[in-house]
Every structure is written in C-alpha cells, then in structure tokens.
Enzyme design. Structure first.
Site, short mmCIF file in Angstrom:
data_model
loop_
_atom_site.label_atom_id
_atom_site.label_comp_id
_atom_site.label_asym_id
_atom_site.label_seq_id
_atom_site.Cartn_x
_atom_site.Cartn_y
_atom_site.Cartn_z
N LYS A 144 22.28 32.91 40.43
CA LYS A 144 22.35 33.98 41.44
C LYS A 144 21.49 35.18 41.06
CE LYS A 144 26.02 36.13 41.54
NZ LYS A 144 27.47 36.23 41.55
N THR A 203 18.93 35.16 39.11
CA THR A 203 17.54 34.73 39.18
C THR A 203 17.03 34.80 40.63
OG1 THR A 203 18.07 33.27 37.34
CG2 THR A 203 15.97 32.91 38.42
N ARG A 222 24.21 44.52 37.96
CA ARG A 222 25.19 44.97 36.97
C ARG A 222 24.63 44.85 35.57
NH1 ARG A 222 29.87 41.14 37.77
NH2 ARG A 222 28.11 39.87 38.43
N LYS A 254 25.54 30.98 25.49
CA LYS A 254 24.20 31.37 25.92
C LYS A 254 24.16 31.56 27.43
CE LYS A 254 21.68 29.23 22.28
NZ LYS A 254 20.63 28.33 21.88
N ALA A 276 33.95 40.16 38.23
CA ALA A 276 34.52 40.00 39.57
C ALA A 276 35.80 39.19 39.54
CB ALA A 276 33.50 39.34 40.49
N PHE A 327 30.19 36.31 40.70
CA PHE A 327 30.76 34.99 41.00
C PHE A 327 30.58 34.63 42.47
CE2 PHE A 327 33.42 36.30 37.18
CZ PHE A 327 32.68 35.55 36.29
N PHE A 357 15.99 23.25 41.70
CA PHE A 357 15.84 22.75 40.33
C PHE A 357 14.90 21.55 40.36
CE2 PHE A 357 18.96 24.76 37.40
CZ PHE A 357 19.45 25.71 38.28
N TRP A 372 12.79 30.41 39.53
CA TRP A 372 12.73 30.24 38.08
C TRP A 372 11.28 29.90 37.69
CZ3 TRP A 372 11.51 27.53 33.78
CH2 TRP A 372 12.19 27.86 32.60
#
Lengths: 553, 553
Positions: free
Chosen positions: B69, B71, B92, B103, B271, B299, B379, B407
């Site tokens: 999200k 990204t 945020r 990670k 959230a 979220f 993706f 991405w």
C-alpha cells in the site's frame, strides 16, 4: 533580574552555519539540526593537525550552594575567545531525567550560557534517545533469546543488562518482568537505570569511530550462562544493529555560547557512576580545530578530575595544559559547617574551616604535574575579605587564584582568569599518571583512595573480594578503575563535608564494563536511577502558544 | 536485483532546501534536520488557501503476501506529480520496534520509495522518542505523586497510564514495579505498551497547535482514586511540561520520494489499536500547499479506512475526493485459501474465491458516497488473466481498476492509475458519515460491525457492559469509537480470511482516551506490545565504517 532561560531566549543566535564557518568546516563536514544546532561528521582527516591547548575545569566537592562549574567553563571560554578567536568549549550533554526533577541546567547560567539552552536541556539532537533506544533494544533481544529456546543458555537470574530510561523514576529501580503467562516472556527480576548510566553511554563517549564502537559493543557482558560463563553481545550477534542505532549519536554536536564561542556538547556520563567527561571524539575535534579548548569533568576533582586524568587522558593521547579548580565562598562556607540559609552573612571563620576541601583537591591535582589555577566564582554576597582568604590559601600551594564574575558579566567577568590560564598553559608540565595499567585492582583502588580522597585506604566487601578472584580468570581485574562514589564528600559518606580524615572507602561490589573497558567500583549507596522530589520541576514548566518556555530554569 | 535499501542508497537526494523551495516555503517556515530532512513550522497563515484534492489510499485485509500500500501511495504520488507538479504525499512515521523485529519498511519499496529511508525507519527527527520521553515522564510523575504522600488519592491498583517504549518487548507487557523497599516507590502491577499505542501519539496526530495539544493532554485520564473518581493530567498539573517535551514533535516532517515529490511524514498510530492515520496537521498542510495530496490509512479499509472517514474527516474539515483500494493477485489468492508458497502458480479459481474480501471493502467504501478506484499492485508472477479477473470483478461494482507496476517502475508504472484517479476526483461526491456523534455507543459499534465488516453485530462482555454504564456518568459513552481489531480478517479472528459471514464482533473492554477524544473498543486478543520473532531482523542489520547500512530491508 532575568532568569537563565529569559536571558537565553533574549539572545541573538547566530545561524549555526556561521559558527561552522568560523571553525573552518566544509559543508560536507557537518549537518544541521534546526538552524541553531549541528552535528560535526568529521572523519580522521584532521588527525595530524597541531593540537590546541587543553584546559580542564573541575571543582571542589559540590554542595547545595552551587559552584557554577559549567558557568565558569563557559565564561572562561568566552574570555579566551576574546584573546584568541580560535577557542572552543567542550561540554557534556545534560540528562533529561533530572531536568524534570530538580531545577538547574547543564548549560551554564546568567551571561555565561550555551544556547539554545531549552533545546540542549530537552531532546537536543537525540543522542540520549538513541542510546535509550539501543539500550532497550538489546534488553528486548536478550529476553527474546531466553524466550525463544534460550540457545545461549542464559541464566535468567544472572542477566546483567538492565533496561534504561532518561527519566528520574525510582519506581523502576527494581521490577519483575516477563509476567502474564507463557506468551509474554520468562519471568525474572530486572530494573531500570537512568540512560546516562548505560554502558552504551560510556562507549559513545569513548569510541573513536563506528568500527571502534561496534567492537566495544561486541564486548559488553550481558549475562552469565547457567554454568557461569560470560555471555557477550557478540554471542547474541546484534552489535551491527546496535551500532546502526547509534550512527548519528556518535557525532559531536556543535552549538554556541551567548558570545558565539563555538561549543561542542557530546556525551553525558555522570562522574559519580561512570567516567563523567564528554566524548573523546568531541574533545579531540575541538583540539584539532582550535588553539584553546576549555572542557570540564563532572563533580569534584576527586570524581571527574581523577577519571579524566587517569582514564580519559590515555585514550585522548593528550594531557591537559592547565587544570582549573572552581571554588566559591558560599560552597566553602558550607564545607566549613554552615547551613544553606546562613551563607549570606560574611563568615571568614567558617570559610577558613571549609578551605581544607579545596586544599585536598589542590594537592591531589598538583600531583599530576600539570599547572593548576583556582577560579573563584563570585556571588553577590561575597566580601573582599572572603575572596582574599581563598587567594591567600591557594598561594600556600603556589597556585594562583582569580575571582571571576561570569554569571553577571559573561566573558568580560573572566578576563583576569583567562590571562592567568594562558600564562599557566605556557608553564612547564610533566604529566605523571596515578597508576600503571599493570597495577593490581587493589593497588589502583588504594592509590585513588589515599592520594585523591585522603583516605586511609579501601576495604572490599566479601562479594567484591570474590568477584576480583573470579574476574582474574578473564583478565578483568586489570582494567582501569572507575569509582562510583558520592559527589558530596571526599569519603563515601555524603554527610562528611570539608576534608575528612581517618576514613576508609568501602567497595561494595564491582561491575565489569568490558565494552567501555573499565571496572566500576561501587562504594556507599550510590543509585543508578534517581527519583523525583516532592515538588518536581515538571510542575513549574509551561509553554505558550508561540512556543516560549517558562520555568525550565 | 537491488534491495530497497540499495536503491535508496543509490538515489540522487535533493537538498531538502530545494524541496522546501518547491512547495513555496519561506526559510522561517521550516527547520533542517540534516541536509535531507526538515520540519515545517508553519502556523495557521495558510488556513484560508483553497485546499487541494485529497486522495485516500487503503487496502484489502493484509496478508503475508504483502499488498504494498505504501509503495502504491508513493508511486501514485510520483505519477500525479508528473501531471501536476503541485502534488504532495502524506504518510505515517514508521515505528522502530518492528523494524528490529520483522523485515519490511514503511517507506515504500523498489522504485517507489521515500528517502532517506534508513533515517526515516530509525530515529527520523525524533518524534517517537519525544513521545516515549513524555509518556514515561508522566508515568514517573504519577508514581512519584503516589510515593510522596499521594495527595490525589490515586488507587495504585487502578493506574491506567502504563509505560511505553518503541521496542518490541513482550517481557515488558506485564511487570511489577516499585519493588526494593520503602525508598524505591510503591509496589504495584504495571506494564509497557509500544510507543505508537500511547494516547500521546493519538494526541500528537490530532492536535491543531500547541495549545490544543496542551488542552488534550490535560484531559488524559491517568488513574482512578480509591473512591473511583477519574484523575487527569490536569489534576497532576504537568500538562505544560509534557507539551514542552512535544514542542518539536508537533511539527510535520518534510522529505522526498526517489522522484523528489515532496512528502510529509508525521505521526504513526497503528490502525489496529488506534486511529491509524498520519497527523491532521500534516494532511492539512499538504492540502494547503498543493493541488493533489495522496495519503494512506493503516491496514485494510475496515480499520484505517473506517477510522479516517468517521473520525479524522470531521477533525480535518475535508472529505476525500477519491478512495483508492489497493489489491494484489497474490493477496487475494491467499484470501481465496492458498498458502504463501502456492502463490507463484497461476490460479484464477483461488483468486475468484478471495475476491469477496475486495468486494466487502468496495461496498463499504462506496457507501460513504466518495468515488472509489481499485489499484492492482502488480507482481512479477501475475498473469494477464488474473489481472483481468480483478478488473472484471471491480466493474461489477461500477469501480474502475488499474494495474500499476510501482515497485519496478516508480511513478512511470502508475500513469494509468494516476489518470484514473484524477478523473475520479472530478466526479460528483456526496460524503455520508456512517454514524452521528449522538448515536449510542452500541449503535456506533453495530453500524461499524455490520456495514464495514459484514458482521451480524457486536456482543459486549460483562465488563464492557459495566464500563459503558459507568462511562455514561461522565459522558464518555458518546465519544467516537476506535475499534481495536485484528488487521488480518474482517472479523475479530485473524484466521478467518476472505469475507467471512455469520460472525459477531466481541468487545472485551473499552479504554477511554479523553485526550485523544475517543473510546477504544478492544476486540479479540489484540496486543499493545508486540514481541520479537525467533530470528529478529536485528541479527541481520549491520553498518560499515563509512556508515553504509546493510540488512535493514
């Protein structure tokens, strides 16, 4: 009369860029934090420059009357800067916990202040917060390792790494954690120290660069195994992450005095529980960039002074050119037996009674072979006779004494002192360390106790004796000693003022700090987490809609 | 293939001054933090400017497959900036605790990132550390008040204000403090939350200025008295000191994307336990300074989306012009029942099974009367058929769906999405809130559960029912509701993926947050202090002698 914070708020602040220019920094060698603070990101490129003269400011044993050592340091720096523009000051960073407890800043006072004083006394550039963060990250990783199958065989009853907060919070001194059932860790006893007491703080102030810091962090002993073998951060494999958390904190902070003298403020270990001086890196940077560097060590000559000379000097590779001992009429009168509300009246007899405290510091500091000067920090009620009494006393030790009114006049009030200090830095100096690294721990302890404190010697508790035997297995008994002792007395009893005699220093236990590279000797009932008073300063602090802070100091 | 941090480290970073210039800030309106970060110290002087278009990015319920999200938010912002230079992004701040655990950064990924990513994910400009500091200062002041004679008659068994650290530390969830005898406080049960869960974090993100912040802090309920009357920070008299500690944290932080799109990052409540959006001030500032503002909520649409629309919008005084729901083929296949290692194979049937999750979010968001768009975050393994399946499904809801490769391509991969979003912002919009402030708590809860989650309704525990009765005395039962619920499911059971039906939401207890101005409804077993995994990310993070960080992401 204006308060410290009002004077600081009224000050003309130069853009930090102008200060950086003044000391010859390229834009690639510093980073701004606001318009009035910076971090110097210098590497080793200036290492071979001729170094400036180093002036170490310390004091007699502090009393409730206040000695104003930081104020003298700043005022002296400003006065020296009038004589030679290439003068810098190097101080420690204040701890936030005490700021919310007792009033009293760590940035000087009156017209001898470092600015922006509110920022420096609050979060500054975040160094202490980075330390708190790294400290508690390590603590969480230790408990997580125990929880996740305990591959390092850590004995939860022998975890040495406590948690830390930069808050005066006595309720966190002793705690039981890991409660709440099987998904919330393994129950054990724990506690919190104030952040400045963290070994990471000591490491920050000693590291020469990131790799040195990482290697020091690897060596920290965090626990014992069930079969009593030491477990280190290297065993846990997280030194890289902790060093990453300290990557900015390692850089010295640049600010200015009210008179725009460039000032480095970096690192802040207390001198009653750790080494009590600012960072090796900051002092070195200042020595590389200027002709005169005024720095201070925490509390009296017995605590900060001894540690600076015996522990920091070898790491710094530079001995002081002059030692300045700050004394006040008021404080010496308290050492002479007066109560705080009796100080306004002239009382030469009480002063003379208290002078022995100054005397012990004069002899112990002269012993190091460096020229010594006394700075008498003048207060309004001091009489000419009282001031002269101190001068005469110092003269008996062949030490010149100068009266300075730095609170009221800033650098202009320290002209004579500055001239005296410059003269002293040109006198012959032959630095003689108190002990050699090879000395046994007990010999180091006795030398400190006898020569510096004027004690009969030291007595080790049964625990401390057992520890030394065990530490010998790992070679830890040969580490330099850092005394944890009350700042108020030359002895380990805070009530014994003046220059007590016929006393012994009691070492309760040792705390090995392998990353910092020293052995802490705990004496008396020194606490590593302070508490708040009945009326905390936090109740008086307020802020306006335009951001003006009141009641901070 | 380069890692996120390698891409970020290779990036050309503009001096933050150039970014500040770009959005028309005077030098008096911002302060630097390093050369690449700043705080905007804007007052209310831009309040009357025409506001930009507000684009809210949310997602389907997150899965282990990752939705990206942030990204998409960054890539969409960069794409919009190509069309209209006056575009800003408002995000945020990441929490440091999880960074050392699992990670996964909070600054986007690949070629859609905000930089300097390492700094933002570590200490950034110190906002979270200031919150930790203020939070624990308040805790220490409460325990000190109890210790110093307890003038406020606080019942130590009913202290509501826990302590906080920005560390994932399960061992601190439940603790006993004040141990060690009469000089170390009063023993009582306590515990630590992660800093983002602090009410001060909620207050920071909601305050319009320092005075609003101070008034909110005064209202925080910290404990009950022995006779069960609420005790507030105002009673303790330390709101001024706490506000002073947050005087810099209140200002939004300015950074840039890899494509130099100005980005505000400020505040970071989760959230699943709090309101889950960035600060009102940052969003407002961005709306004042630009024509398009892309922001996100935490979220899924059920958590961050609902809270943004029902709670933040009234405070912001501005409704979104478009809602973007991010979905991925991979995540929807997990919602359709596949395991994480089965996602590489094309599987339209599983995808179709999982689409119901997107469907619930589409209906619930459309209900607010704002144009909705689906962003399919592409993706490598996604097939054309799978992508088309999502588009066709969205079309059934009259919602356009666009594939974006943010991405791999950055803003260039979101051109079509940006065009679709611009079109949507010009469509008619008629914002309709879900509930009115006057609705009873139970009605608010049922509306959220039924309309947003697709539940039958809510069930209150005995404790929660009792609390509501007691809260009615103080009017707290009329506060807006903030649901604390698992992010993984529309229900309160994290294992129920897709779009479950026939379920009830169980409210375990309420936590009144008077300073933030909401009532938290705790459902399921939501934790306010995370733990570390078996192999923490901290074990992979390292730093070189030149400061290059590895293994951060």
């Amino acid at each position: 009369m204006l308060s410290d914070i009002e004077i600081a708020q009224d000050a003309e602040v130069w853009p930090i860029e102008k200060i950086a220019d003044k000391i010859g920094l390229e834009k690639s060698e510093w980073q701004p934090y606001g318009w009035d603070k910076a971090k110097i990101t210098l590497g080793h490129e200036h290492d071979n420059d001729p170094l400036g003269k180093l002036i170490l400011v310390i004091s007699i044993n502090p009393t409730a009357a206040g000695e104003g050592k930081s104020t003298v340091t700043v005022g002296l720096g400003d006065a020296l800067a009038k004589v030679d523009e290439k003068t810098m000051i190097a101080l420690r960073e204040p701890s936030l916990g005490p700021v919310m407890g007792m009033k009293g800043g760590a940035t000087g006072g009156g017209y001898s202040q470092v600015i922006p004083m509110a920022d420096i006394n609050l979060h500054f550039t975040g160094d202490f917060h980075a330390l708190t963060s790294a400290h508690n990250t390590l603590a969480a990783l230790i408990d997580n390792s125990i929880y996740q199958g305990n591959p390092l065989n850590i004995d939860p009853r022998r975890v040495l790494w406590k948690r830390a907060l930069d808050v005066n919070d006595r309720a966190l001194r002793h705690a039981t954690i890991g409660l709440g059932g099987p998904t919330s860790g393994v129950p054990r006893e724990d506690g919190f120290d104030i952040t400045v007491a963290s070994e990471l703080m000591a490491i920050l102030t000693l590291s020469t660069d990131l790799m040195d810091m990482k290697q020091r962090i690897e060596k920290i002993v965090i626990a014992d195994t069930y079969d009593r073998q030491p477990v280190t951060v290297a065993d846990l494999g997280v030194a890289g992450a902790l060093t990453t958390l300290l990557k900015d904190a390692i850089h010295p902070n640049l600010v200015q005095t009210l008179a725009h003298t460039p000032t480095l403020i970096h690192g802040g270990p207390f001198a009653n529980i750790a080494q009590g001086t600012n960072s090796v890196q900051a002092t070195k940077t200042a020595l590389q960039l200027s002709n005169y560097v005024v720095t201070e060590a925490g509390f009296g000559a017995d605590l900060g002074g001894e540690k600076f000379l015996d522990f920091k000097v070898p790491l710094l590779g530079k001995t002081p050119d002059t030692i300045v001992i700050v004394a006040t009429v008021r404080a010496l009168k308290m050492h002479g037996g007066l109560a705080k509300d009796e100080l306004k009246q002239p009382n030469v007899a009480a002063l003379q009674n208290g002078l022995a405290n100054l005397g012990q510091h004069l002899s112990s500091m002269k012993r190091y072979g460096v020229p010594v000067v006394v700075a008498i920090n003048q207060f309004t009620d001091d009489t000419a006779e009282e001031l002269q009494t101190i001068k005469d006393y110092a003269a008996e030790f062949d030490v010149p004494a100068y009266v300075a009114d730095v609170w009221g006049q800033g650098g202009a009030g320290a002209r004579e002192l500055a001239a005296g200090v410059i003269e002293a830095t040109h006198q012959p100096s032959d630095f003689t360390p108190l002990y050699t690294p090879e000395d046994a721990a007990i010999d180091k302890l006795n030398k400190i106790a006898q020569t510096i404190y004027g004690a009969q010697g030291v007595e080790l508790s049964e625990k401390a004796q057992k520890q030394l035997k065990r530490f010998a297995k790992y070679g830890w008994d040969k580490l330099p000693i850092i005394m944890a002792k009350t700042q108020y007395s030359l002895s380990d009893d805070p009530k014994k003022l003046g220059a007590p005699s016929d006393f012994t220093i009691h070492v309760r236990e040792f705390v090995p700090k392998l990353g910092a590279g020293f052995l802490v000797a705990m004496t008396g009932s020194i606490l590593t987490m302070p508490g708040l008073p009945k009326h905390p300063a936090a109740n008086d602090i307020d802020i306006d809609e335009d951001g003006t802070i009141r009641g901070l100091f």
